[in-house]
Write a protein that holds these residues in place. Structure first.
Motif, mmCIF file in Angstrom:
data_model
loop_
_atom_site.group_PDB
_atom_site.id
_atom_site.type_symbol
_atom_site.label_atom_id
_atom_site.label_comp_id
_atom_site.label_asym_id
_atom_site.label_seq_id
_atom_site.Cartn_x
_atom_site.Cartn_y
_atom_site.Cartn_z
ATOM 1 N N ALA A 57 0.702 -1.038 0.049
ATOM 2 C CA ALA A 57 0.131 -0.092 -0.208
ATOM 3 C C ALA A 57 0.962 1.167 0.054
ATOM 4 O O ALA A 57 1.920 1.272 0.823
ATOM 5 N N ILE A 58 0.476 2.210 -0.833
ATOM 6 C CA ILE A 58 1.313 3.397 -0.806
ATOM 7 C C ILE A 58 0.696 4.586 0.308
ATOM 8 O O ILE A 58 1.348 5.498 0.277
ATOM 9 N N GLY A 59 0.024 4.140 0.968
ATOM 10 C CA GLY A 59 -0.701 5.238 2.038
ATOM 11 C C GLY A 59 -1.289 4.437 3.425
ATOM 12 O O GLY A 59 -0.880 3.262 3.447
ATOM 13 N N PRO A 60 -2.044 5.165 4.048
ATOM 14 C CA PRO A 60 -2.389 4.511 5.241
ATOM 15 C C PRO A 60 -3.843 3.579 4.655
ATOM 16 O O PRO A 60 -4.819 4.129 4.938
ATOM 17 N N TYR A 61 -3.667 2.488 4.139
ATOM 18 C CA TYR A 61 -4.596 1.704 3.742
ATOM 19 C C TYR A 61 -4.019 0.423 3.502
ATOM 20 O O TYR A 61 -2.830 0.043 3.806
ATOM 21 N N SER A 62 -4.945 -0.757 3.696
ATOM 22 C CA SER A 62 -4.672 -2.030 3.487
ATOM 23 C C SER A 62 -4.670 -2.540 1.899
ATOM 24 O O SER A 62 -5.610 -1.983 1.373
ATOM 25 N N GLN A 63 -3.899 -3.770 1.665
ATOM 26 C CA GLN A 63 -4.226 -4.188 0.422
ATOM 27 C C GLN A 63 -5.637 -4.614 0.275
ATOM 28 O O GLN A 63 -6.176 -4.738 -1.085
ATOM 29 N N ALA A 64 -6.021 -5.284 1.318
ATOM 30 C CA ALA A 64 -7.613 -5.755 1.465
ATOM 31 C C ALA A 64 -7.876 -6.027 2.757
ATOM 32 O O ALA A 64 -7.085 -6.144 3.700
ATOM 33 N N ILE A 65 -9.305 -6.081 3.068
ATOM 34 C CA ILE A 65 -9.823 -5.979 4.240
ATOM 35 C C ILE A 65 -10.686 -7.393 4.135
ATOM 36 O O ILE A 65 -11.826 -7.335 3.306
ATOM 37 N N LYS A 66 -10.745 -8.230 4.953
ATOM 38 C CA LYS A 66 -11.560 -9.337 5.138
ATOM 39 C C LYS A 66 -12.812 -8.956 6.208
ATOM 40 O O LYS A 66 -12.628 -8.417 7.206
ATOM 41 N N ALA A 67 -14.091 -8.905 5.835
ATOM 42 C CA ALA A 67 -15.135 -8.625 6.514
ATOM 43 C C ALA A 67 -16.234 -9.521 6.597
ATOM 44 O O ALA A 67 -16.713 -9.764 5.408
ATOM 45 N N GLY A 68 -16.382 -10.554 7.470
ATOM 46 C CA GLY A 68 -17.398 -11.490 7.225
ATOM 47 C C GLY A 68 -17.024 -12.381 6.096
ATOM 48 O O GLY A 68 -16.054 -12.873 6.072
ATOM 49 N N ASN A 69 -18.133 -12.698 5.083
ATOM 50 C CA ASN A 69 -17.708 -13.584 4.207
ATOM 51 C C ASN A 69 -17.245 -12.835 2.876
ATOM 52 O O ASN A 69 -17.279 -13.329 1.802
ATOM 53 N N LEU A 70 -17.054 -11.625 3.145
ATOM 54 C CA LEU A 70 -16.592 -10.657 1.898
ATOM 55 C C LEU A 70 -15.089 -10.275 1.884
ATOM 56 O O LEU A 70 -14.599 -9.961 3.191
ATOM 57 N N LEU A 71 -14.291 -10.195 0.744
ATOM 58 C CA LEU A 71 -12.956 -9.612 0.894
ATOM 59 C C LEU A 71 -13.049 -8.183 0.064
ATOM 60 O O LEU A 71 -13.631 -8.020 -1.106
ATOM 61 N N PHE A 72 -12.673 -7.192 0.398
ATOM 62 C CA PHE A 72 -12.581 -5.857 -0.095
ATOM 63 C C PHE A 72 -11.255 -5.567 -0.479
ATOM 64 O O PHE A 72 -10.395 -5.218 0.216
ATOM 65 N N CYS A 73 -10.917 -5.618 -1.735
ATOM 66 C CA CYS A 73 -9.604 -5.339 -2.297
ATOM 67 C C CYS A 73 -9.405 -3.928 -2.754
ATOM 68 O O CYS A 73 -10.246 -3.269 -3.284
ATOM 69 N N SER A 74 -8.572 -3.199 -2.262
ATOM 70 C CA SER A 74 -8.168 -1.795 -2.654
ATOM 71 C C SER A 74 -7.639 -1.875 -3.998
ATOM 72 O O SER A 74 -7.706 -2.975 -4.675
ATOM 73 N N GLY A 75 -7.811 -0.658 -4.648
ATOM 74 C CA GLY A 75 -7.424 -0.470 -6.046
ATOM 75 C C GLY A 75 -6.117 -0.968 -6.254
ATOM 76 O O GLY A 75 -5.031 -0.524 -5.725
ATOM 77 N N CYS A 76 -5.814 -1.966 -7.097
ATOM 78 C CA CYS A 76 -4.395 -2.345 -7.873
ATOM 79 C C CYS A 76 -4.140 -1.304 -8.996
ATOM 80 O O CYS A 76 -4.737 -1.421 -9.943
ATOM 81 N N ILE A 77 -2.837 -1.117 -8.593
ATOM 82 C CA ILE A 77 -2.208 -0.385 -10.062
ATOM 83 C C ILE A 77 -1.271 -1.061 -10.671
ATOM 84 O O ILE A 77 -0.599 -2.081 -9.987
ATOM 85 N N PRO A 78 -0.381 -0.896 -11.789
ATOM 86 C CA PRO A 78 0.146 -1.676 -12.401
ATOM 87 C C PRO A 78 1.751 -1.465 -11.922
ATOM 88 O O PRO A 78 2.505 -1.190 -13.000
ATOM 89 N N LEU A 79 2.031 -1.657 -10.784
ATOM 90 C CA LEU A 79 3.377 -1.422 -10.337
ATOM 91 C C LEU A 79 3.963 -2.978 -10.019
ATOM 92 O O LEU A 79 3.085 -3.764 -9.467
ATOM 93 N N ASP A 80 4.984 -3.090 -10.750
ATOM 94 C CA ASP A 80 5.565 -4.704 -10.407
ATOM 95 C C ASP A 80 5.998 -4.651 -9.032
ATOM 96 O O ASP A 80 6.618 -3.723 -8.575
ATOM 97 N N PRO A 81 5.491 -5.524 -8.257
ATOM 98 C CA PRO A 81 5.911 -5.679 -6.826
ATOM 99 C C PRO A 81 7.323 -5.947 -6.461
ATOM 100 O O PRO A 81 8.014 -5.517 -5.530
ATOM 101 N N ALA A 82 8.167 -6.497 -7.478
ATOM 102 C CA ALA A 82 9.452 -7.007 -7.373
ATOM 103 C C ALA A 82 10.649 -5.780 -7.699
ATOM 104 O O ALA A 82 11.175 -5.487 -6.738
ATOM 105 N N SER A 83 10.078 -4.997 -8.811
ATOM 106 C CA SER A 83 11.021 -4.039 -8.969
ATOM 107 C C SER A 83 10.551 -2.707 -8.766
ATOM 108 O O SER A 83 11.163 -1.684 -8.464
ATOM 109 N N GLY A 84 9.125 -2.455 -8.515
ATOM 110 C CA GLY A 84 8.559 -1.180 -8.372
ATOM 111 C C GLY A 84 8.476 -0.398 -9.583
ATOM 112 O O GLY A 84 7.953 0.760 -9.339
ATOM 113 N N ASP A 85 8.568 -0.963 -10.808
ATOM 114 C CA ASP A 85 8.635 -0.265 -11.865
ATOM 115 C C ASP A 85 7.107 -0.412 -12.309
ATOM 116 O O ASP A 85 6.416 -1.489 -12.149
#
Length: 169
Positions: A57-85
């Motif tokens: 996460a680039i700020g004060p948020y989580s990649q996702a949150i589980k709430a009950g039977n649901l998973l709420f995923c934050s917005g995913c941008i096209p950043l390579d997780p290994a290189s950061g490119d």
């Protein structure tokens, strides 16, 4: 003799100003106006999700949150997780953003076939057709509910961002 009569607003102004000053003094003395960090913590019914297979996460948020039977995923941008490119071009960016989303969904204990709703944010709605083809490949025959909107700007000036809600059942 001519009497000068001040308008009602002018006569009331000193009283209004005094009331405003009193209100401000009262508010400043209250504890919730103090400049301190929040003491709010995550509720026990919620679980944060984090994976190194998607960008942190680039700020004060989580990649996702589980709430009950649901998973709420934050917005995913096209950043390579290994290189950061950031991937170049809309095809590469859409592919990477959806790979990142899939990694977060999987880390949260779900799968792309259980995604119930997606929101696709596009820098340029003219890219919708290209993104749609890549989106369809990512989901196969599964067709979650979806919105696609053009926005003025996205984080790190990327061309696409994708968020989702997935079932955990």
């Amino acid at each position: 003799m001519i009497a000068l009569i001040r308008p009602a607003a002018a006569r009331a102004a000193p009283n209004i100003l005094a009331a405003q000053k009193s209100l401000v003094r009262g508010l400043q003395s209250r504890p919730y106006f103090a400049r301190t960090m929040s003491s709010i913590t995550i509720h026990p019914s919620l679980t944060t999700v984090s994976t190194s297979n998607a960008p942190a996460a680039i700020g004060p948020y989580s990649q996702a949150i589980k709430a009950g039977n649901l998973l709420f995923c934050s917005g995913c941008i096209p950043l390579d997780p290994a290189s950061g490119d950031i991937a170049k071009g809309i095809e590469a960016q859409a592919t990477q953003a959806l790979k990142n989303l899939a990694a977060v969904v999987q880390a949260g204990g779900s799968e792309m076939g259980k995604v119930v709703k997606c929101t696709v944010f596009l820098k340029d709605m003219n890219d919708f057709g290209v993104v749609n083809v890549i989106y369809e490949k990512a989901f196969g025959s599964h067709k979650p509910a979806r919105s696609a909107v053009e926005v003025a700007r996205l984080p790190k000036d990327v061309l696409v961002e994708v968020e989702a809600i997935a079932s955990l059942e």
